[in-house]
Structure formats: C-alpha cells, structure tokens
Design a protein around this motif. Structure first.
Motif, PDB file in Angstrom:
ATOM      1  N   ALA A 114       5.695  -6.412  -7.176  1.00  0.00           N
ATOM      2  CA  ALA A 114       4.628  -6.350  -6.183  1.00  0.00           C
ATOM      3  C   ALA A 114       3.295  -5.953  -6.806  1.00  0.00           C
ATOM      4  CB  ALA A 114       4.990  -5.346  -5.090  1.00  0.00           C
ATOM      5  N   ARG A 115       2.234  -6.307  -6.122  1.00  0.00           N
ATOM      6  CA  ARG A 115       0.913  -5.756  -6.405  1.00  0.00           C
ATOM      7  C   ARG A 115       0.808  -4.491  -5.565  1.00  0.00           C
ATOM      8  NH1 ARG A 115      -4.905  -7.872  -4.130  1.00  0.00           N
ATOM      9  NH2 ARG A 115      -6.223  -6.505  -5.398  1.00  0.00           N
ATOM     10  N   VAL A 116       0.402  -3.378  -6.172  1.00  0.00           N
ATOM     11  CA  VAL A 116       0.418  -2.098  -5.475  1.00  0.00           C
ATOM     12  C   VAL A 116      -0.983  -1.515  -5.401  1.00  0.00           C
ATOM     13  CG1 VAL A 116       1.369   0.239  -5.406  1.00  0.00           C
ATOM     14  CG2 VAL A 116       2.790  -1.662  -6.211  1.00  0.00           C
ATOM     15  N   LEU A 117      -1.393  -1.164  -4.173  1.00  0.00           N
ATOM     16  CA  LEU A 117      -2.642  -0.464  -3.925  1.00  0.00           C
ATOM     17  C   LEU A 117      -2.282   0.984  -3.611  1.00  0.00           C
ATOM     18  CD1 LEU A 117      -4.434  -3.053  -1.586  1.00  0.00           C
ATOM     19  CD2 LEU A 117      -4.494  -2.927  -4.085  1.00  0.00           C
ATOM     20  N   GLY A 118      -2.754   1.912  -4.427  1.00  0.00           N
ATOM     21  CA  GLY A 118      -2.408   3.309  -4.257  1.00  0.00           C
ATOM     22  C   GLY A 118      -3.559   4.105  -3.668  1.00  0.00           C
ATOM     23  N   ILE A 119      -3.327   4.740  -2.519  1.00  0.00           N
ATOM     24  CA  ILE A 119      -4.335   5.606  -1.904  1.00  0.00           C
ATOM     25  C   ILE A 119      -4.204   6.990  -2.532  1.00  0.00           C
ATOM     26  CG2 ILE A 119      -5.185   6.628   0.229  1.00  0.00           C
ATOM     27  CD1 ILE A 119      -3.845   4.289   1.722  1.00  0.00           C
ATOM     28  N   ALA A 120      -5.262   7.448  -3.174  1.00  0.00           N
ATOM     29  CA  ALA A 120      -5.223   8.728  -3.880  1.00  0.00           C
ATOM     30  C   ALA A 120      -6.647   9.162  -4.200  1.00  0.00           C
ATOM     31  CB  ALA A 120      -4.394   8.607  -5.169  1.00  0.00           C
ATOM     32  N   SER A 121      -6.753  10.321  -4.849  1.00  0.00           N
ATOM     33  CA  SER A 121      -8.043  10.821  -5.296  1.00  0.00           C
ATOM     34  C   SER A 121      -8.547  10.003  -6.482  1.00  0.00           C
ATOM     35  CB  SER A 121      -7.903  12.284  -5.718  1.00  0.00           C
ATOM     36  OG  SER A 121      -8.998  12.701  -6.507  1.00  0.00           O
ATOM     37  N   PRO A 122      -9.861   9.823  -6.604  1.00  0.00           N
ATOM     38  CA  PRO A 122     -10.407   9.149  -7.785  1.00  0.00           C
ATOM     39  C   PRO A 122      -9.990   9.811  -9.097  1.00  0.00           C
ATOM     40  CG  PRO A 122     -12.083   9.340  -6.093  1.00  0.00           C
ATOM     41  CD  PRO A 122     -10.914  10.146  -5.618  1.00  0.00           C
ATOM     42  N   ALA A 123      -9.654  11.097  -9.045  1.00  0.00           N
ATOM     43  CA  ALA A 123      -9.224  11.800 -10.253  1.00  0.00           C
ATOM     44  C   ALA A 123      -7.915  11.251 -10.802  1.00  0.00           C
ATOM     45  CB  ALA A 123      -9.073  13.290  -9.959  1.00  0.00           C
ATOM     46  N   ARG A 124      -7.178  10.496  -9.994  1.00  0.00           N
ATOM     47  CA  ARG A 124      -5.884   9.942 -10.430  1.00  0.00           C
ATOM     48  C   ARG A 124      -5.993   8.490 -10.886  1.00  0.00           C
ATOM     49  NH1 ARG A 124      -4.608  14.821 -11.306  1.00  0.00           N
ATOM     50  NH2 ARG A 124      -4.047  16.073  -9.471  1.00  0.00           N
ATOM     51  N   ALA A 125      -7.199   7.995 -11.004  1.00  0.00           N
ATOM     52  CA  ALA A 125      -7.396   6.587 -11.348  1.00  0.00           C
ATOM     53  C   ALA A 125      -6.755   6.234 -12.680  1.00  0.00           C
ATOM     54  CB  ALA A 125      -8.889   6.252 -11.370  1.00  0.00           C
ATOM     55  N   GLU A 126      -6.904   7.099 -13.675  1.00  0.00           N
ATOM     56  CA  GLU A 126      -6.388   6.789 -15.010  1.00  0.00           C
ATOM     57  C   GLU A 126      -4.871   6.667 -15.002  1.00  0.00           C
ATOM     58  OE1 GLU A 126      -6.493   8.574 -19.598  1.00  0.00           O
ATOM     59  OE2 GLU A 126      -7.660   9.534 -18.003  1.00  0.00           O
ATOM     60  N   TRP A 127      -4.194   7.632 -14.372  1.00  0.00           N
ATOM     61  CA  TRP A 127      -2.726   7.569 -14.340  1.00  0.00           C
ATOM     62  C   TRP A 127      -2.261   6.329 -13.587  1.00  0.00           C
ATOM     63  CZ3 TRP A 127       1.344   7.057 -11.093  1.00  0.00           C
ATOM     64  CH2 TRP A 127       2.616   7.342 -11.619  1.00  0.00           C
ATOM     65  N   VAL A 151       0.860  -1.183   0.000  1.00  0.00           N
ATOM     66  CA  VAL A 151       0.000   0.000   0.000  1.00  0.00           C
ATOM     67  C   VAL A 151       0.896   1.232   0.000  1.00  0.00           C
ATOM     68  CG1 VAL A 151      -1.820   1.271   1.195  1.00  0.00           C
ATOM     69  CG2 VAL A 151      -1.754  -1.238   1.320  1.00  0.00           C
ATOM     70  N   VAL A 152       0.545   2.219  -0.825  1.00  0.00           N
ATOM     71  CA  VAL A 152       1.267   3.492  -0.855  1.00  0.00           C
ATOM     72  C   VAL A 152       0.254   4.611  -0.677  1.00  0.00           C
ATOM     73  CG1 VAL A 152       2.748   5.051  -2.191  1.00  0.00           C
ATOM     74  CG2 VAL A 152       3.049   2.564  -2.388  1.00  0.00           C
ATOM     75  N   SER A 153       0.409   5.392   0.396  1.00  0.00           N
ATOM     76  CA  SER A 153      -0.453   6.560   0.578  1.00  0.00           C
ATOM     77  C   SER A 153       0.143   7.742  -0.171  1.00  0.00           C
ATOM     78  CB  SER A 153      -0.598   6.901   2.064  1.00  0.00           C
ATOM     79  OG  SER A 153       0.634   7.361   2.603  1.00  0.00           O
ATOM     80  N   GLY A 154      -0.709   8.677  -0.584  1.00  0.00           N
ATOM     81  CA  GLY A 154      -0.226   9.791  -1.397  1.00  0.00           C
ATOM     82  C   GLY A 154       0.347   9.302  -2.706  1.00  0.00           C
ATOM     83  N   ALA A 155      -0.331   8.340  -3.315  1.00  0.00           N
ATOM     84  CA  ALA A 155       0.227   7.627  -4.464  1.00  0.00           C
ATOM     85  C   ALA A 155       0.350   8.466  -5.725  1.00  0.00           C
ATOM     86  CB  ALA A 155      -0.615   6.388  -4.762  1.00  0.00           C
ATOM     87  N   SER A 156      -0.269   9.648  -5.762  1.00  0.00           N
ATOM     88  CA  SER A 156      -0.174  10.478  -6.960  1.00  0.00           C
ATOM     89  C   SER A 156       0.717  11.697  -6.753  1.00  0.00           C
ATOM     90  CB  SER A 156      -1.568  10.934  -7.411  1.00  0.00           C
ATOM     91  OG  SER A 156      -2.177  11.738  -6.419  1.00  0.00           O
ATOM     92  N   GLY A 157       1.393  11.773  -5.616  1.00  0.00           N
ATOM     93  CA  GLY A 157       2.283  12.899  -5.347  1.00  0.00           C
ATOM     94  C   GLY A 157       3.660  12.706  -5.940  1.00  0.00           C
ATOM     95  N   GLY A 158       4.556  13.645  -5.656  1.00  0.00           N
ATOM     96  CA  GLY A 158       5.892  13.594  -6.228  1.00  0.00           C
ATOM     97  C   GLY A 158       6.650  12.340  -5.865  1.00  0.00           C
ATOM     98  N   VAL A 159       6.625  11.954  -4.590  1.00  0.00           N
ATOM     99  CA  VAL A 159       7.291  10.725  -4.158  1.00  0.00           C
ATOM    100  C   VAL A 159       6.414   9.518  -4.444  1.00  0.00           C
ATOM    101  CG1 VAL A 159       8.235   9.467  -2.178  1.00  0.00           C
ATOM    102  CG2 VAL A 159       8.629  11.925  -2.388  1.00  0.00           C
ATOM    103  N   GLY A 160       5.120   9.646  -4.198  1.00  0.00           N
ATOM    104  CA  GLY A 160       4.215   8.517  -4.365  1.00  0.00           C
ATOM    105  C   GLY A 160       4.196   7.946  -5.771  1.00  0.00           C
ATOM    106  N   THR A 161       4.197   8.816  -6.785  1.00  0.00           N
ATOM    107  CA  THR A 161       4.157   8.322  -8.162  1.00  0.00           C
ATOM    108  C   THR A 161       5.397   7.489  -8.499  1.00  0.00           C
ATOM    109  OG1 THR A 161       5.103  10.436  -8.887  1.00  0.00           O
ATOM    110  CG2 THR A 161       2.710  10.158  -9.113  1.00  0.00           C
TER     111      THR A 161
END
Length: 309
Positions: free
Chosen positions: A168-181, A147-157
């Motif tokens: 690994a299988r990765v679960l990213g905690i982020a806004s739904p707006a980042r689903a596509e990326w 699990v990665v929190s802040g998955a769409s931020g500078g470090v998270g991405t």
C-alpha cells in the motif's frame, strides 16, 4: 524476594508501586520466566485509572503489564516446548509482566531470535498484534492508499510498516518532527492540524481506500467525512465512535495470539519490521516511564528493564 509493579487501588501515577512479592512457581504446563524487558502501553494506564473498571475490573493488589521477553528460569510438569535457559518472547493475560519474574502457560511463549534486542522483544506483543489486527481489519491490498493516524506511536509505527509490506501507499498523520523516521520507512507524512481533511485529499491525489485510527479524538469522524467505506475504517481506541459510525474496532483482542506474535518476530528477525524504542527505564522508575507515555509524543515504544536499577 523478587520485585513487581503492584497497584492497590485505581488512580494516577502515585498508585504505581514497586514491591517485593512472592517468587512465582510454575504449575503443570507453565513456565517461569526471568523478565529482561517489559513494554508499557496506553491501555494499561487506562486500566490503572479505572477507565475500564466496568468491563475489565481489577482485583487488588494487582500487577500490571502484558508484554515481556526473558529467560526461562523453570518449567512445570509436562512442559516440552521449552527448557530452562531458553530465551523467549511472550505475553500474559494476568497483568503481571512488569516484574522480575512472570509465570505463563507454555503456549504463551515463543523462542527469541538472537538478533532481536531484549527491549524490542519485550515491547512487541500488545502493539504488534494490535497493529496486525488493525491492518487486517481494513483489508489492506497492493495499490491501496491507506491513512494511519498516530503514525509515530507504538502501534502506529508498526501499522504503517505492515501496510507498506502489503504493497500500500501509506499516509501517516503525525508531528512534523517524525518526518525523517516516516520517510525512511516509505511513509508520507501529513502533519496533524488545521485543514487536515483537505490536505489528506490533496496528498492522496485520488481516492483514499482505508483508514486506521490509533489516536482517537475525532479521526473516525474524519475518515467517514473523507468518504472511505465504513468497512475499511478501524479504530483501536475510539470505541464510542466505532459504535456511532458503525466502523470496526479490532485490535489486540483479535490479534493477540502466539501465531501472530511469531509471524511478527519473523519479520523483525528478517529485517522487514522495525520496532523503534523511545526510551528504557529500570523497574523502579515505572512512574517516570508512564509519565513519558502520557505525553503522547514518543516515537515508538517505552520499555521497562527489570534487571536494572
């Protein structure tokens, strides 16, 4: 005279100034670089506000910034690893990269591949080496669920991609707006919000093996409650929680080395690692750049371009 970001006191955005400064001169073993791009980072905002003044005090006037990429302008005596005209990626420990010129030891620059854009090269060091250290700290292995929190931020991405490269299988905690990326990079979005613990458990469909926190605000406590081994929880931001729960807090201080930077550069050049750039700003718009950073809603990195404006 060249320009640089200068601070004369701790404070908010209003203390960020762009001023004329003396042209730096490389001493023996140093290189002078004309900066083409310089990333900005949340840690710099915290230092500017005085959050870490007891640990990392500032001497004023102070410059700002660690990340940069540019062209070698001149070299000091004894420099053999690079020459004027070379395109390089580097870092400084002197809070000085958000400027038109920066001087660093020759060991703190590496060659820039021609297929890496300036803004990507200039944004890499802090976020990239922090993500590298965080993934290594939790010992990501093939088949893990991470699990990665802040998955769409500078470090998270970058952390989600480095974990994927480990298998690994990765679960990213982020806004739904980042689903596509996230989906395009093989990461499964778990939106932040209510019932997150239960939704992570459901998404995992089994044990969660590791947790990388890039956001703070309670995610360390959540990771512990999820039953993840404390040896495999790492935060890059919530140092109080790291002490409270006895988990790791490894980041740039551990990974911030030229060899790590070179490894990341190789992955980018080979198309295995993507550094998303949210926006670029000219140097004289540094306040606007940090204002956007403070929203906490950017995808990837924000970069200053000192030659523009």
């Amino acid at each position: 005279m060249p320009k640089a970001v200068q601070l004369h006191q701790y404070g908010g955005l209003e203390v960020l100034n762009v001023e004329e400064v003396l042209q730096p001169t490389p001493a023996a073993g140093q290189v002078l670089v004309r900066v083409k791009a310089a990333g900005i980072n949340p840690g710099e905002a915290s230092i500017r506000k005085g959050v870490f003044k007891d640990t990392w005090p500032s001497s004023f006037p102070s410059g700002q910034g660690s990340d940069f990429a540019g062209v070698v302008e001149a070299v000091g005596e004894g420099v053999s690893s690079t020459q004027p005209g070379a395109e390089v990626i580097g870092f400084t420990h002197n809070r000085a990269s958000q400027a038109q010129f920066v001087v660093v030891p020759q060991a703190q620059v590496i060659p820039k591949p021609t297929n890496i854009p300036w803004e990507v090269a200039g944004a890499l060091f802090v976020a990239g080496t922090t993500a590298y250290a965080a993934v290594r700290a939790v010992d990501v292995k093939e088949g893990d669920t991470v699990v990665v929190s802040g998955a769409s931020g500078g470090v998270g991405t970058l952390a989600v991609q480095l974990a994927k490269l480990k298998g690994a299988r990765v679960l990213g905690i982020a806004s739904p707006a980042r689903a596509e990326w996230l989906a395009a990079h093989g990461v499964e979005l778990v939106p932040y919000g209510e019932d997150l613990k239960e939704r992570l458990q459901t998404a995992a469909n089994g044990a969660l093996d590791a947790f990388i926190d890039t956001h703070g605000q309670g995610y360390v406590k959540l990771a512990v409650e999820l039953g993840i081994s404390r040896e495999r929880i790492n935060t890059i931001i919530d140092f109080a929680a790291a002490e409270q729960y006895g988990i790791k807090a490894e980041g740039n201080a551990v990974g911030g080395r030229a060899d790590v930077l070179a490894e990341l550069v190789g992955l980018i050049a080979d198309g295995q690692l993507d550094v998303p750039i949210a926006h670029t700003y000219p140097l004289d718009k540094v306040q606007e750049a940090y204002r956007e950073l403070a929203t906490g809603h950017t995808l990837g990195k924000i970069v200053l371009i000192p030659g523009e404006g």
